[in-house]
Motif scaffolding. Structure first.
Motif, mmCIF file in Angstrom:
data_model
loop_
_atom_site.group_PDB
_atom_site.id
_atom_site.type_symbol
_atom_site.label_atom_id
_atom_site.label_comp_id
_atom_site.label_asym_id
_atom_site.label_seq_id
_atom_site.Cartn_x
_atom_site.Cartn_y
_atom_site.Cartn_z
ATOM 1 N N ASP A 63 19.940 -14.879 -16.908
ATOM 2 C CA ASP A 63 19.649 -15.099 -15.477
ATOM 3 C C ASP A 63 20.869 -15.523 -14.726
ATOM 4 O O ASP A 63 21.815 -16.046 -15.294
ATOM 5 N N VAL A 64 20.816 -15.233 -13.475
ATOM 6 C CA VAL A 64 21.838 -15.983 -12.481
ATOM 7 C C VAL A 64 21.115 -17.107 -11.745
ATOM 8 O O VAL A 64 20.120 -16.880 -10.928
ATOM 9 N N LYS A 65 21.701 -17.985 -11.904
ATOM 10 C CA LYS A 65 21.158 -19.260 -11.367
ATOM 11 C C LYS A 65 22.636 -20.339 -10.622
ATOM 12 O O LYS A 65 23.226 -20.601 -11.400
ATOM 13 N N SER A 66 22.467 -20.272 -9.262
ATOM 14 C CA SER A 66 23.533 -20.970 -8.709
ATOM 15 C C SER A 66 24.998 -20.362 -8.916
ATOM 16 O O SER A 66 26.016 -21.125 -8.966
ATOM 17 N N GLY A 67 25.037 -18.986 -9.032
ATOM 18 C CA GLY A 67 26.331 -18.292 -9.448
ATOM 19 C C GLY A 67 26.671 -18.435 -10.921
ATOM 20 O O GLY A 67 27.861 -18.168 -11.174
ATOM 21 N N LYS A 97 18.714 -8.502 -21.707
ATOM 22 C CA LYS A 97 18.325 -7.937 -20.628
ATOM 23 C C LYS A 97 18.570 -8.950 -19.423
ATOM 24 O O LYS A 97 18.760 -9.943 -19.250
ATOM 25 N N LYS A 98 18.414 -8.116 -18.240
ATOM 26 C CA LYS A 98 18.659 -8.902 -16.911
ATOM 27 C C LYS A 98 17.445 -9.657 -16.422
ATOM 28 O O LYS A 98 16.415 -9.099 -16.646
ATOM 29 N N GLY A 99 17.711 -10.957 -16.333
ATOM 30 C CA GLY A 99 16.469 -11.763 -15.723
ATOM 31 C C GLY A 99 16.563 -11.809 -14.249
ATOM 32 O O GLY A 99 16.929 -10.840 -13.593
ATOM 33 N N SER A 100 16.237 -12.939 -13.760
ATOM 34 C CA SER A 100 16.239 -13.286 -12.285
ATOM 35 C C SER A 100 17.376 -13.395 -11.752
ATOM 36 O O SER A 100 18.325 -14.015 -12.409
ATOM 37 N N GLY A 101 17.748 -13.407 -10.490
ATOM 38 C CA GLY A 101 18.718 -13.738 -9.878
ATOM 39 C C GLY A 101 19.963 -12.590 -9.379
ATOM 40 O O GLY A 101 20.851 -12.818 -8.928
#
Length: 73
Positions: A29-33, A66-70
């Motif tokens: 996941d991508v969270k806050s960069g 796998k790609k998650g959110s963000g």
């Protein structure tokens, strides 16, 4: 922390206090960069590892995660 040992994502297990534990079915996941891989170890304990964008993209391209959110398109 998120090394590519034998192709998979590994991380430190806080519960068992062991290093380089392989993650089972990681999702990045991508969270806050930041790129964060979350998954479980073989015993079902939750794990997480922070990595760079280049490392995250290489794991996804190799099929290790796998790609998650963000993620931007």
């Amino acid at each position: 922390m998120a090394a590519a040992k034998s192709g998979g994502i590994t991380a430190y297990s806080v519960k068992t206090k062991t290093k380089n534990v392989p993650m089972v079915d990681p999702v990045i996941d991508v969270k806050s960069g930041r790129y964060i891989a979350t998954g479980k170890d073989a015993d079902g304990n939750k794990m997480a590892a922070i990595m760079s964008k280049a490392t995250a993209e290489s794991h996804i391209e190799a099929g290790n995660a796998k790609k998650g959110s963000g993620w931007s398109k």
